[in-house]
Write a protein that holds these residues in place. Structure first.
Motif, PDB file in Angstrom:
ATOM      1  N   ARG A 102      -0.627 -17.202 -19.527  1.00  0.00           N
ATOM      2  CA  ARG A 102      -0.429 -17.668 -20.911  1.00  0.00           C
ATOM      3  C   ARG A 102      -1.760 -17.912 -21.611  1.00  0.00           C
ATOM      4  O   ARG A 102      -1.881 -17.685 -22.820  1.00  0.00           O
ATOM      5  N   ARG A 103      -2.740 -18.374 -20.857  1.00  0.00           N
ATOM      6  CA  ARG A 103      -4.043 -18.669 -21.443  1.00  0.00           C
ATOM      7  C   ARG A 103      -5.005 -17.483 -21.422  1.00  0.00           C
ATOM      8  O   ARG A 103      -6.106 -17.561 -21.973  1.00  0.00           O
ATOM      9  N   GLY A 104      -4.598 -16.382 -20.769  1.00  0.00           N
ATOM     10  CA  GLY A 104      -5.491 -15.241 -20.664  1.00  0.00           C
ATOM     11  C   GLY A 104      -6.577 -15.412 -19.624  1.00  0.00           C
ATOM     12  O   GLY A 104      -7.626 -14.763 -19.700  1.00  0.00           O
ATOM     13  N   VAL A 105      -6.335 -16.281 -18.642  1.00  0.00           N
ATOM     14  CA  VAL A 105      -7.303 -16.493 -17.562  1.00  0.00           C
ATOM     15  C   VAL A 105      -7.068 -15.444 -16.476  1.00  0.00           C
ATOM     16  O   VAL A 105      -5.945 -15.277 -15.991  1.00  0.00           O
ATOM     17  N   LEU A 106      -8.109 -14.728 -16.105  1.00  0.00           N
ATOM     18  CA  LEU A 106      -8.014 -13.724 -15.053  1.00  0.00           C
ATOM     19  C   LEU A 106      -8.013 -14.402 -13.683  1.00  0.00           C
ATOM     20  O   LEU A 106      -8.652 -15.433 -13.491  1.00  0.00           O
ATOM     21  N   VAL A 107      -7.302 -13.806 -12.730  1.00  0.00           N
ATOM     22  CA  VAL A 107      -7.241 -14.330 -11.362  1.00  0.00           C
ATOM     23  C   VAL A 107      -7.493 -13.178 -10.398  1.00  0.00           C
ATOM     24  O   VAL A 107      -6.900 -12.100 -10.535  1.00  0.00           O
ATOM     25  N   SER A 108      -8.372 -13.402  -9.421  1.00  0.00           N
ATOM     26  CA  SER A 108      -8.638 -12.380  -8.404  1.00  0.00           C
ATOM     27  C   SER A 108      -8.393 -12.946  -7.019  1.00  0.00           C
ATOM     28  O   SER A 108      -8.356 -14.165  -6.823  1.00  0.00           O
ATOM     29  N   ASN A 109      -8.222 -12.050  -6.059  1.00  0.00           N
ATOM     30  CA  ASN A 109      -8.185 -12.425  -4.648  1.00  0.00           C
ATOM     31  C   ASN A 109      -8.958 -11.375  -3.859  1.00  0.00           C
ATOM     32  O   ASN A 109      -9.659 -10.541  -4.446  1.00  0.00           O
ATOM     33  N   THR A 110      -8.861 -11.413  -2.528  1.00  0.00           N
ATOM     34  CA  THR A 110      -9.604 -10.454  -1.702  1.00  0.00           C
ATOM     35  C   THR A 110      -8.630  -9.685  -0.818  1.00  0.00           C
ATOM     36  O   THR A 110      -8.570  -9.913   0.399  1.00  0.00           O
ATOM     37  N   PRO A 111      -7.862  -8.767  -1.384  1.00  0.00           N
ATOM     38  CA  PRO A 111      -6.880  -8.029  -0.590  1.00  0.00           C
ATOM     39  C   PRO A 111      -7.538  -6.967   0.283  1.00  0.00           C
ATOM     40  O   PRO A 111      -8.725  -6.663   0.129  1.00  0.00           O
ATOM     41  N   ASP A 112      -6.756  -6.395   1.167  1.00  0.00           N
ATOM     42  CA  ASP A 112      -7.140  -5.256   2.016  1.00  0.00           C
ATOM     43  C   ASP A 112      -8.155  -5.619   3.094  1.00  0.00           C
ATOM     44  O   ASP A 112      -7.969  -5.242   4.256  1.00  0.00           O
ATOM     45  N   VAL A 113      -9.241  -6.321   2.745  1.00  0.00           N
ATOM     46  CA  VAL A 113     -10.302  -6.534   3.725  1.00  0.00           C
ATOM     47  C   VAL A 113      -9.857  -7.412   4.897  1.00  0.00           C
ATOM     48  O   VAL A 113     -10.481  -7.372   5.963  1.00  0.00           O
ATOM     49  N   LEU A 114      -8.809  -8.203   4.722  1.00  0.00           N
ATOM     50  CA  LEU A 114      -8.345  -9.050   5.826  1.00  0.00           C
ATOM     51  C   LEU A 114      -7.044  -8.569   6.452  1.00  0.00           C
ATOM     52  O   LEU A 114      -6.528  -9.183   7.376  1.00  0.00           O
ATOM     53  N   THR A 115      -6.527  -7.440   5.976  1.00  0.00           N
ATOM     54  CA  THR A 115      -5.231  -6.944   6.441  1.00  0.00           C
ATOM     55  C   THR A 115      -5.183  -6.763   7.954  1.00  0.00           C
ATOM     56  O   THR A 115      -4.274  -7.245   8.633  1.00  0.00           O
ATOM     57  N   ASP A 116      -6.183  -6.065   8.510  1.00  0.00           N
ATOM     58  CA  ASP A 116      -6.150  -5.756   9.938  1.00  0.00           C
ATOM     59  C   ASP A 116      -6.248  -7.002  10.800  1.00  0.00           C
ATOM     60  O   ASP A 116      -5.545  -7.127  11.813  1.00  0.00           O
ATOM     61  N   CYS A 117      -7.119  -7.931  10.423  1.00  0.00           N
ATOM     62  CA  CYS A 117      -7.265  -9.135  11.253  1.00  0.00           C
ATOM     63  C   CYS A 117      -6.018 -10.005  11.231  1.00  0.00           C
ATOM     64  O   CYS A 117      -5.632 -10.576  12.259  1.00  0.00           O
ATOM     65  N   VAL A 118      -5.369 -10.118  10.078  1.00  0.00           N
ATOM     66  CA  VAL A 118      -4.131 -10.904  10.021  1.00  0.00           C
ATOM     67  C   VAL A 118      -3.030 -10.213  10.822  1.00  0.00           C
ATOM     68  O   VAL A 118      -2.263 -10.867  11.541  1.00  0.00           O
ATOM     69  N   ALA A 119      -2.968  -8.890  10.732  1.00  0.00           N
ATOM     70  CA  ALA A 119      -1.973  -8.160  11.526  1.00  0.00           C
ATOM     71  C   ALA A 119      -2.250  -8.315  13.015  1.00  0.00           C
ATOM     72  O   ALA A 119      -1.321  -8.462  13.819  1.00  0.00           O
ATOM     73  N   ASP A 120      -3.528  -8.277  13.399  1.00  0.00           N
ATOM     74  CA  ASP A 120      -3.882  -8.514  14.805  1.00  0.00           C
ATOM     75  C   ASP A 120      -3.435  -9.901  15.255  1.00  0.00           C
ATOM     76  O   ASP A 120      -2.968 -10.092  16.385  1.00  0.00           O
ATOM     77  N   THR A 121      -3.595 -10.886  14.360  1.00  0.00           N
ATOM     78  CA  THR A 121      -3.182 -12.251  14.689  1.00  0.00           C
ATOM     79  C   THR A 121      -1.678 -12.325  14.918  1.00  0.00           C
ATOM     80  O   THR A 121      -1.210 -12.995  15.852  1.00  0.00           O
ATOM     81  N   ALA A 122      -0.905 -11.646  14.081  1.00  0.00           N
ATOM     82  CA  ALA A 122       0.550 -11.632  14.257  1.00  0.00           C
ATOM     83  C   ALA A 122       0.931 -11.020  15.605  1.00  0.00           C
ATOM     84  O   ALA A 122       1.806 -11.541  16.307  1.00  0.00           O
ATOM     85  N   LEU A 123       0.263  -9.935  15.960  1.00  0.00           N
ATOM     86  CA  LEU A 123       0.530  -9.312  17.255  1.00  0.00           C
ATOM     87  C   LEU A 123       0.119 -10.240  18.392  1.00  0.00           C
ATOM     88  O   LEU A 123       0.857 -10.415  19.375  1.00  0.00           O
ATOM     89  N   GLY A 124      -1.069 -10.853  18.270  1.00  0.00           N
ATOM     90  CA  GLY A 124      -1.537 -11.751  19.316  1.00  0.00           C
ATOM     91  C   GLY A 124      -0.638 -12.955  19.509  1.00  0.00           C
ATOM     92  O   GLY A 124      -0.338 -13.357  20.642  1.00  0.00           O
TER      93      GLY A 124
END
Length: 324
Positions: A95-117
């Motif tokens: 509503r205020r026009g404030v941009l929001v970012s995150n850091t996708p993709d770069v942590l995908t493999d490690c989080v998936a490894d954690t789920a498997l572990g």
């Protein structure tokens, strides 16, 4: 959306603790302000500096909520270190026009490894077996109890986004039949689709929670979902603690109504229900899904690229979806 020149005379604000390297870069390269903890000191700080802040750098744990965003009238961007941004009021930001970012993709493999572990540890009882050996019980009590095979187990993934797909691929490689539930079917996937979280839980041995956090998924893994898993089923959460009804989970794993749980996230981090501490059918991690040297370095790089992009040209490298 871009805002060239918006940040020319503004300040950067650090919200919550960040890694030492990132915090030092923000201090030395951006002369970043640091938001005090809650209380009179924070109120005085915001009264003095809130009008100067044009960019806030934070993490998924803290975010920029409604009250803080309201106290920052010139805020143009929230730069989040991490994939999650449910602690930021994205509706108010839009509503205020404030941009929001995150850091996708770069942590995908490690989080998936954690789920498997977590799943391997939970079903095979590796952590419990380690404690068994360290306590000197092997020569005294004999062999460790038989546990569950992981290969071939029926696995359900709740949330087939980037991380969910990486998790599914790992289990498919182990010969596990994989099914999933998301808000909508994912085109081009060979995994079976379940029409609801309850239907997914009823069809699998292991339910892995990989959906986003926030109000839309709060309590999504309800008592009914856990009941559908039942005493022979297991839940693994690498998403957000808010997605699971934690009270129901604690009750069910302590009474045997649920087979077990592997948890990297909790409802009130860093506080973990003490009733879980003594249970061998529960594996507890301190939110370390992406906690590797390589991944955190990539997350820091992308965070700084987003900050520089906004300050230099009013644009983000990895903005969150407008529908978030």
């Amino acid at each position: 959306m871009t805002r060239p020149g918006r940040a020319a005379a503004g300040r950067v604000l650090r919200v919550g603790p960040l890694g030492p390297s990132l915090a030092e870069t923000l201090r030395t390269s951006y002369d970043a302000l640091e938001l005090p903890d809650d209380g009179p000191e924070r109120a005085a700080f915001l009264a003095a500096h809130g009008g100067d802040v044009v960019a806030a750098v934070t993490s998924g744990r803290f975010g920029v909520g409604t009250d803080l965003m309201t106290a920052l009238p010139r805020l143009g961007a929230v730069i989040s270190f991490g994939v999650g941004y449910d602690t930021t009021d994205t509706a108010l930001a839009r509503r205020r026009g404030v941009l929001v970012s995150n850091t996708p993709d770069v942590l995908t493999d490690c989080v998936a490894d954690t789920a498997l572990g977590l799943t391997l540890d939970l079903l095979r009882g590796f952590s419990a077996a380690d404690r068994f050996v360290r306590a000197g019980r092997w020569p005294r009590d004999g062999g460790f109890p038989l546990m569950r095979r992981v290969s071939g187990a029926r696995v359900g993934v709740l949330g087939l986004g980037r991380i969910g797909r990486a998790i599914a691929a790992r289990f498919a490689a182990l010969g596990c039949p994989v099914s999933y539930h998301s808000r909508r079917r994912v085109p081009g996937t060979a995994y079976a689709y379940a029409g609801s979280p309850e239907a997914l839980a009823a069809a699998v041995d292991v339910l892995i929670v990989a959906t986003s956090g926030g109000a839309g998924t709060r309590g999504l893994v309800s008592r009914d979902v856990l009941r559908a898993l039942g005493p022979g089923g297991y839940v693994v959460n690498v998403s957000r603690g808010s997605v699971i009804d934690e009270d129901a989970l604690v009750e069910m794993v302590t009474t045997g109504a649920l087979g077990g749980a592997g948890l990297d996230v909790f409802a009130a981090e860093p506080h973990v229900p003490e009733a879980l501490f003594a249970l061998d059918n529960v594996v507890l991690l301190p939110h370390v899904g992406s906690a590797t040297v390589q991944t955190r370095a990539e997350m820091e790089r992308l965070t700084l690229e987003n900050l520089a992009g906004f300050l230099d040209r009013g644009a983000l490298v990895t903005p969150v979806p407008e529908t978030a």
